[in-house]
Design a protein around this motif. Structure first.
Motif, PDB file in Angstrom:
ATOM      1  N   GLU A 275      -0.741 -26.415  16.623  1.00 58.78           N
ATOM      2  CA  GLU A 275      -1.500 -27.516  16.038  1.00 58.78           C
ATOM      3  C   GLU A 275      -0.647 -28.785  16.148  1.00 58.78           C
ATOM      4  N   PRO A 276      -1.234 -29.974  15.996  1.00 59.52           N
ATOM      5  CA  PRO A 276      -0.434 -31.200  16.135  1.00 59.52           C
ATOM      6  C   PRO A 276       0.804 -31.220  15.241  1.00 59.52           C
ATOM      7  N   ALA A 277       0.649 -30.849  13.968  1.00 57.97           N
ATOM      8  CA  ALA A 277       1.824 -30.817  13.084  1.00 57.97           C
ATOM      9  C   ALA A 277       2.823 -29.761  13.544  1.00 57.97           C
ATOM     10  N   GLY A 278       2.316 -28.684  14.163  1.00 54.37           N
ATOM     11  CA  GLY A 278       3.197 -27.639  14.651  1.00 54.37           C
ATOM     12  C   GLY A 278       4.060 -28.086  15.806  1.00 54.37           C
ATOM     13  N   ALA A 279       3.528 -28.982  16.640  1.00 48.46           N
ATOM     14  CA  ALA A 279       4.272 -29.483  17.796  1.00 48.46           C
ATOM     15  C   ALA A 279       5.089 -30.725  17.472  1.00 48.46           C
ATOM     16  N   LEU A 280       4.957 -31.230  16.266  1.00 45.04           N
ATOM     17  CA  LEU A 280       5.608 -32.481  15.879  1.00 45.04           C
ATOM     18  C   LEU A 280       7.123 -32.437  16.073  1.00 45.04           C
ATOM     19  N   ALA A 281       7.761 -31.354  15.634  1.00 43.39           N
ATOM     20  CA  ALA A 281       9.220 -31.272  15.725  1.00 43.39           C
ATOM     21  C   ALA A 281       9.681 -31.272  17.178  1.00 43.39           C
ATOM     22  N   LEU A 282       8.935 -30.592  18.060  1.00 48.67           N
ATOM     23  CA  LEU A 282       9.320 -30.574  19.466  1.00 48.67           C
ATOM     24  C   LEU A 282       9.175 -31.961  20.089  1.00 48.67           C
ATOM     25  N   ALA A 283       8.138 -32.690  19.693  1.00 50.33           N
ATOM     26  CA  ALA A 283       7.994 -34.068  20.176  1.00 50.33           C
ATOM     27  C   ALA A 283       9.195 -34.906  19.754  1.00 50.33           C
ATOM     28  N   GLY A 284       9.647 -34.717  18.514  1.00 47.61           N
ATOM     29  CA  GLY A 284      10.826 -35.436  18.038  1.00 47.61           C
ATOM     30  C   GLY A 284      12.089 -35.026  18.772  1.00 47.61           C
ATOM     31  N   LEU A 285      12.201 -33.739  19.062  1.00 44.86           N
ATOM     32  CA  LEU A 285      13.356 -33.244  19.818  1.00 44.86           C
ATOM     33  C   LEU A 285      13.442 -33.940  21.173  1.00 44.86           C
ATOM     34  N   LYS A 286      12.316 -34.038  21.874  1.00 41.87           N
ATOM     35  CA  LYS A 286      12.307 -34.662  23.200  1.00 41.87           C
ATOM     36  C   LYS A 286      12.677 -36.142  23.112  1.00 41.87           C
TER      37      LYS A 286
END
Length: 508
Positions: A275-286
């Motif tokens: 889900e969008p919130a689930g992918a949020l941390a990976l977006a921040g990592l990148k």
């Protein structure tokens, strides 16, 4: 922090929660040239980490408290955790959810026995209503994040990561809504592995914790974006704020396109849909990795997978832009077919992902064009410079929200004064040169009046094209299209075409 660590080490979560895997993201690791790992909390029984904190809190209740039932407010994931935990502990659960909650989450809560009450457009309105019901019914309120036992339950995610990866860690990235997961994970990681950085991640339109940290106190935002509904909280918790203030090494903000690109990254590597919130941390990592070159291991938490299927349309539309893999351009050309071919040649073999155009009688043609990129923003800038040097007027629409959401779908409309137009719906082969071959099949006297194409990942491209041909030339057009061999349907008399595209016959 010591009290939080003690609670984490003694937390009761595994009656219902699973120890989730820490998966390597091979494709993304190769792109970033450093190890990237993903903590798979989407694999919990309720498809979210929230079961940990909810169960740990309810497990602490006395028999008298259990008899009163429990109540909570949630956008969905905490709700499912409370409903499951309540069922396991033999108590009733009332769940107040915003009316904007995705239907998949509402249905999941009901399926687990929760009594759902829909109230308000956002979490904070739902939470206020839940507090009123708490006072009226005497039920025990289970806070989604600002409770020491909830924080401790979420903190077990960090404990598992450290046990699963005993080697050095450069940074761990955690999504932040109210801050329960970030506070718990930061406490245990800082206690056991103080050299590892802990970075929180928030959407740029919901910077709840970052705003609080910048101001030095908990604040209430006027509004927050709802795309990542799992973190759409206007006010952080008091306990979570104190822990995050003392323990986090920073917060990264990311936009919707970056989140969509991270959803795609998760799918590409582990074939899971976050889900969008689930992918949020990976977006921040990148985002963080782009600004901090190195070789250390980076870890992100996939916090959930409770995604409405229809939201995938938006995710797929925006993921390529978020990854810098597509440029959206507004290009002005001469109303001349040879100039169209020259323009396409200047793209130097790049795939055209979108090509929208409508005829006008001013002597110029304006195209909305999508172009696939391999090397991100630098390649886009070089392409735009090349087109401008060739004499084309170019506007970059890649970061234009109105263009991406609306205008791209509105290129067209009625063309006044255009006679003898046939509108045809084609199935183009999805390969380079298909459009140039189509243009070459048309006689110079036949005017291309409409072209609408968007790559949807199929083996054929769906195209709507308009061609102005005098009546005596119609048989020749039919013969040319037969020789071209692209399957098509004549939609000229389709009511949708007549009412919205045909300036000559509109309203007839």
């Amino acid at each position: 922090m010591q009290d939080t660590v003690r609670r984490i080490l003694t937390a009761r979560v595994y009656d219902v929660a699973e120890e989730t895997p820490l998966d390597g993201l091979q494709r993304l690791s190769a792109r970033l040239d450093r190890p990237v790992l993903l903590k798979r909390e989407d694999l919990q029984p309720v498809f979210s980490f929230k079961i940990r904190g909810a169960y740990n809190r309810i497990a602490q209740l006395t028999e008298a408290e259990l008899a009163r039932g429990v109540i909570c407010a949630s956008a969905g994931n905490h709700a499912q955790g409370v409903a499951l935990a309540a069922a396991r502990r033999g108590t009733t659960a009332t769940i107040v959810m915003p009316t904007t909650t995705p239907g998949i989450k509402v249905a999941a809560v009901k399926a687990r026995g929760g009594n759902v009450v829909l109230h308000g457009d956002e979490f904070d309105q739902a939470a206020a209503h839940a507090r009123r019901l708490e006072a009226e019914t005497g039920a025990v309120f289970i806070h989604p994040f600002d409770d020491p036992d909830v924080i401790a339950g979420q903190g077990t995610v960090g404990l598992e990561i450290l046990r699963q990866h005993p080697d050095p860690i450069e940074a761990v990235f955690v999504p932040i809504g109210g801050g329960g997961l970030a506070a718990g994970m930061a406490a245990i990681i800082r206690f056991l592995r103080p050299e590892a950085k802990i970075i929180g991640v928030e959407p740029v339109d919901a910077p709840t914790m970052k705003t609080a940290l910048d101001k030095g106190e908990v604040v209430t935002l006027n509004e927050v974006g709802l795309f990542a509904d799992g973190v759409a909280v206007r006010r952080a918790g008091d306990l979570t704020f104190a822990l995050c203030r003392d323990l986090l090494d920073g917060i990264v903000l990311v936009d919707t396109d970056a989140i969509c690109a991270a959803v795609k990254d998760v799918f590409d590597d582990v074939r899971a849909v976050a889900e969008p919130a689930g992918a949020l941390a990976l977006a921040g990592l990148k985002s963080w990795a782009a600004d901090h070159p190195g070789s250390g291991t980076l870890i992100a938490v996939n916090s959930g997978a409770n995604l409405n299927f229809d939201r995938l349309r938006h995710v797929a539309e925006r993921a390529e832009i978020g990854e810098g893999a597509e440029a959206l351009l507004a290009v002005t050309l001469k109303e001349d077919r040879d100039d169209y071919s020259r323009f396409l040649t200047l793209l130097d073999g790049r795939s055209v992902t979108e090509f929208n155009y409508r005829w006008s009688d001013v002597g110029t043609a304006r195209f909305f064009v999508g172009v696939a990129l391999k090397n991100g923003p630098a390649e886009k800038d070089a392409l735009i410079a090349r087109l401008i040097a060739a004499g084309y007027a170019v506007e970059d629409m890649s970061d234009n929200e109105a263009a991406k959401l609306h205008v791209r779908h509105m290129v067209g409309g009625r063309a006044q004064g255009l006679a003898h137009e046939r509108v045809l719906r084609f199935a183009f082969p999805e390969r380079p040169g298909a459009f140039l071959r189509f243009l070459a099949s048309l006689k110079p006297a036949w005017t291309l009046t409409l072209f609408h194409y968007r790559n949807h990942g199929d083996d054929v491209g769906r195209v709507l094209a308009g061609i102005s041909v005098r009546p005596e030339e119609q048989p020749a057009l039919t013969e040319a299209l037969g020789a071209l061999g692209y399957p098509y349907v004549d939609e000229t008399d389709n009511p949708a075409i007549r009412l919205f595209l045909d300036g000559a016959r509109a309203g007839s």
